[in-house]
Design a protein around this motif. Sequence first.
Motif, PDB file in Angstrom:
ATOM      1  N   HIS A  94       0.814  -1.218   0.000  1.00 21.81           N
ATOM      2  CA  HIS A  94       0.000   0.000   0.000  1.00 21.81           C
ATOM      3  C   HIS A  94       0.846   1.266   0.000  1.00 21.81           C
ATOM      4  CE1 HIS A  94      -3.645   2.314   0.636  1.00 21.81           C
ATOM      5  NE2 HIS A  94      -3.069   2.940   1.632  1.00 21.81           N
ATOM      6  N   ARG A  95       2.095   1.175   0.458  1.00 24.82           N
ATOM      7  CA  ARG A  95       2.932   2.373   0.547  1.00 24.82           C
ATOM      8  C   ARG A  95       3.292   2.883  -0.848  1.00 24.82           C
ATOM      9  NH1 ARG A  95       6.643  -0.617   4.690  1.00 24.82           N
ATOM     10  NH2 ARG A  95       5.344  -0.499   6.568  1.00 24.82           N
ATOM     11  N   ARG A  96       3.508   4.177  -0.890  1.00 23.27           N
ATOM     12  CA  ARG A  96       3.816   4.863  -2.145  1.00 23.27           C
ATOM     13  C   ARG A  96       5.333   4.894  -2.339  1.00 23.27           C
ATOM     14  NH1 ARG A  96       0.809   8.938  -4.640  1.00 23.27           N
ATOM     15  NH2 ARG A  96       1.996  10.435  -5.879  1.00 23.27           N
ATOM     16  N   PRO A  97       5.888   4.098  -3.257  1.00 25.67           N
ATOM     17  CA  PRO A  97       7.347   4.107  -3.430  1.00 25.67           C
ATOM     18  C   PRO A  97       7.814   5.351  -4.175  1.00 25.67           C
ATOM     19  CG  PRO A  97       6.351   2.672  -5.039  1.00 25.67           C
ATOM     20  CD  PRO A  97       5.230   3.139  -4.153  1.00 25.67           C
ATOM     21  N   GLU A  98       9.085   5.637  -4.074  1.00 27.24           N
ATOM     22  CA  GLU A  98       9.667   6.710  -4.872  1.00 27.24           C
ATOM     23  C   GLU A  98       9.604   6.309  -6.344  1.00 27.24           C
ATOM     24  OE1 GLU A  98      10.893   9.776  -3.930  1.00 27.24           O
ATOM     25  OE2 GLU A  98       9.877   9.222  -2.056  1.00 27.24           O
ATOM     26  N   PRO A  99       9.524   7.283  -7.252  1.00 26.45           N
ATOM     27  CA  PRO A  99       9.431   6.945  -8.672  1.00 26.45           C
ATOM     28  C   PRO A  99      10.542   5.999  -9.130  1.00 26.45           C
ATOM     29  CG  PRO A  99       8.976   9.270  -8.369  1.00 26.45           C
ATOM     30  CD  PRO A  99       9.407   8.738  -7.026  1.00 26.45           C
ATOM     31  N   PHE A 100      10.153   4.918  -9.753  1.00 26.56           N
ATOM     32  CA  PHE A 100      11.042   3.909 -10.320  1.00 26.56           C
ATOM     33  C   PHE A 100      11.917   3.213  -9.275  1.00 26.56           C
ATOM     34  CE2 PHE A 100      10.246   6.840 -13.892  1.00 26.56           C
ATOM     35  CZ  PHE A 100       9.718   5.946 -14.809  1.00 26.56           C
ATOM     36  N   ALA A 101      11.540   3.327  -7.992  1.00 20.86           N
ATOM     37  CA  ALA A 101      12.339   2.679  -6.940  1.00 20.86           C
ATOM     38  C   ALA A 101      12.234   1.162  -7.014  1.00 20.86           C
ATOM     39  CB  ALA A 101      11.892   3.173  -5.564  1.00 20.86           C
ATOM     40  N   ILE A 102      11.116   0.653  -7.477  1.00 21.73           N
ATOM     41  CA  ILE A 102      10.914  -0.789  -7.650  1.00 21.73           C
ATOM     42  C   ILE A 102      10.701  -1.033  -9.134  1.00 21.73           C
ATOM     43  CG2 ILE A 102       9.556  -2.794  -6.945  1.00 21.73           C
ATOM     44  CD1 ILE A 102       8.419  -1.048  -4.679  1.00 21.73           C
ATOM     45  N   TYR A 103      11.440  -1.975  -9.690  1.00 16.69           N
ATOM     46  CA  TYR A 103      11.359  -2.204 -11.134  1.00 16.69           C
ATOM     47  C   TYR A 103      11.257  -3.696 -11.378  1.00 16.69           C
ATOM     48  CZ  TYR A 103      11.923  -0.516 -15.928  1.00 16.69           C
ATOM     49  OH  TYR A 103      11.698  -0.158 -17.231  1.00 16.69           O
ATOM     50  N   SER A 104      10.065  -4.155 -11.752  1.00 17.52           N
ATOM     51  CA  SER A 104       9.880  -5.601 -11.937  1.00 17.52           C
ATOM     52  C   SER A 104       9.002  -5.939 -13.130  1.00 17.52           C
ATOM     53  CB  SER A 104       9.280  -6.217 -10.667  1.00 17.52           C
ATOM     54  OG  SER A 104       8.048  -5.575 -10.330  1.00 17.52           O
ATOM     55  N   ALA A 105       8.791  -4.988 -14.041  1.00 17.53           N
ATOM     56  CA  ALA A 105       7.915  -5.244 -15.182  1.00 17.53           C
ATOM     57  C   ALA A 105       8.481  -6.288 -16.131  1.00 17.53           C
ATOM     58  CB  ALA A 105       7.646  -3.944 -15.940  1.00 17.53           C
ATOM     59  N   ASP A 106       9.807  -6.550 -16.062  1.00 15.44           N
ATOM     60  CA  ASP A 106      10.387  -7.568 -16.935  1.00 15.44           C
ATOM     61  C   ASP A 106       9.702  -8.915 -16.763  1.00 15.44           C
ATOM     62  OD1 ASP A 106      12.090  -5.577 -17.653  1.00 15.44           O
ATOM     63  OD2 ASP A 106      13.913  -6.507 -16.896  1.00 15.44           O
ATOM     64  N   ARG A 107       9.114  -9.126 -15.598  1.00 16.33           N
ATOM     65  CA  ARG A 107       8.461 -10.407 -15.330  1.00 16.33           C
ATOM     66  C   ARG A 107       7.312 -10.668 -16.300  1.00 16.33           C
ATOM     67  NH1 ARG A 107       7.955 -12.760  -9.411  1.00 16.33           N
ATOM     68  NH2 ARG A 107       7.290 -14.887  -9.919  1.00 16.33           N
TER      69      ARG A 107
ATOM     70  N   GLU B  66       1.363   1.200 -11.915  1.00 21.00           N
ATOM     71  CA  GLU B  66       0.377   0.121 -11.845  1.00 21.00           C
ATOM     72  C   GLU B  66       1.048  -1.042 -11.120  1.00 21.00           C
ATOM     73  OE1 GLU B  66      -0.451  -0.462 -15.950  1.00 21.00           O
ATOM     74  OE2 GLU B  66      -1.875   1.195 -16.064  1.00 21.00           O
ATOM     75  N   ARG B  67       0.645  -1.253  -9.879  1.00 20.52           N
ATOM     76  CA  ARG B  67       1.322  -2.211  -9.004  1.00 20.52           C
ATOM     77  C   ARG B  67       0.411  -3.404  -8.736  1.00 20.52           C
ATOM     78  NH1 ARG B  67       4.257  -0.399  -3.307  1.00 20.52           N
ATOM     79  NH2 ARG B  67       5.610  -2.227  -3.095  1.00 20.52           N
ATOM     80  N   TYR B  68       0.956  -4.595  -8.902  1.00 21.10           N
ATOM     81  CA  TYR B  68       0.192  -5.831  -8.719  1.00 21.10           C
ATOM     82  C   TYR B  68       0.856  -6.693  -7.647  1.00 21.10           C
ATOM     83  CZ  TYR B  68      -1.605  -4.439 -13.296  1.00 21.10           C
ATOM     84  OH  TYR B  68      -2.158  -3.734 -14.340  1.00 21.10           O
TER      85      TYR B  68
ATOM     86  N   VAL C 273       4.502  -7.217  -9.325  1.00 19.33           N
ATOM     87  CA  VAL C 273       4.935  -6.599 -10.577  1.00 19.33           C
ATOM     88  C   VAL C 273       4.629  -5.110 -10.477  1.00 19.33           C
ATOM     89  CG1 VAL C 273       4.449  -6.353 -13.038  1.00 19.33           C
ATOM     90  CG2 VAL C 273       4.673  -8.632 -12.038  1.00 19.33           C
ATOM     91  N   CYS C 274       5.625  -4.300 -10.767  1.00 19.26           N
ATOM     92  CA  CYS C 274       5.453  -2.845 -10.775  1.00 19.26           C
ATOM     93  C   CYS C 274       5.654  -2.348 -12.199  1.00 19.26           C
ATOM     94  CB  CYS C 274       6.452  -2.176  -9.836  1.00 19.26           C
ATOM     95  SG  CYS C 274       6.111  -2.480  -8.098  1.00 19.26           S
TER      96      CYS C 274
END
Length: 281
Positions: A13-26, A219-221, A232-233
Amino acid sequence: MSSQAYDTLAKFHRRPEPFAIYSADRLWTDPHIARQMLALHLDPETDVASRRPSSIDAIVGWMDRRFGLAGKRVLDLGCGPGLYASRMAGRGAAVTGIDFSVSSIAHAAASVPPGTDLAFHRADYLADPLPPGQDIATLIYVDLCALSPDRRATLYRQVRSALAPGGRFVFDALSTGQFAERTEGDTYGYRYMDGFWAPGDYFGFQKTVLYDEQALVLERYLIVEPERTWQVCNWLQYFDPVGLTEELAAHGFQVDAVLDVLSGKTWQPGPSAFFVVARPE
């Protein structure tokens, strides 16, 4: 609810910093999800993963009118199952398609039309060497918008290395007019999105986060399976053509035109994507 489950949902639920989490490659490397993505690419009734065939035909049509594709060397980055590449090759271009999705490249390679100068290679266009001497490099279906600023900088260097003198970089982008229509929200469900995320039982949570100052959407899943939990982010950057022109100039490109997606005519500001034609300075 266990404390571990609560902690997982609280972090989600927390709001990450822009592009702090990158997992769309999945989306492209997980075998099950990659098959779902390929099916969406090939579905002629949806624009979810790629545009409908009539729209792809229109885009390749104006590209041919503008550049004269016959005899041109074209590098199609993030080519997916080859929907644009095959049409450009059908108009006489020598096309090389690059994508890191195993399933997409396998489908594209198995579908090469006879008599066309068309080749597909599995590679990461941000990391692997690109073939030089290209007249045109394309990046289509707003792939640029999923990249962080540092990854975009890498992309620009890679494209510059691939283009021949006088070559053009052609790509599309989401507009800030479209960002103005986005809203935040949360949703979840059992086998969320009809089994898209996993073949068995799971619960899926989606959270959409807006970063107004940056015109950025997350868009976070969160996918909860019986034996594992994962995320996935998917980041989407929205652009103003003026700001994007300045960014390209900082990386050695000059913008020749900002165009309507389907007609190839000058883009009119509003809630629609646009194409950019740029060249190395």
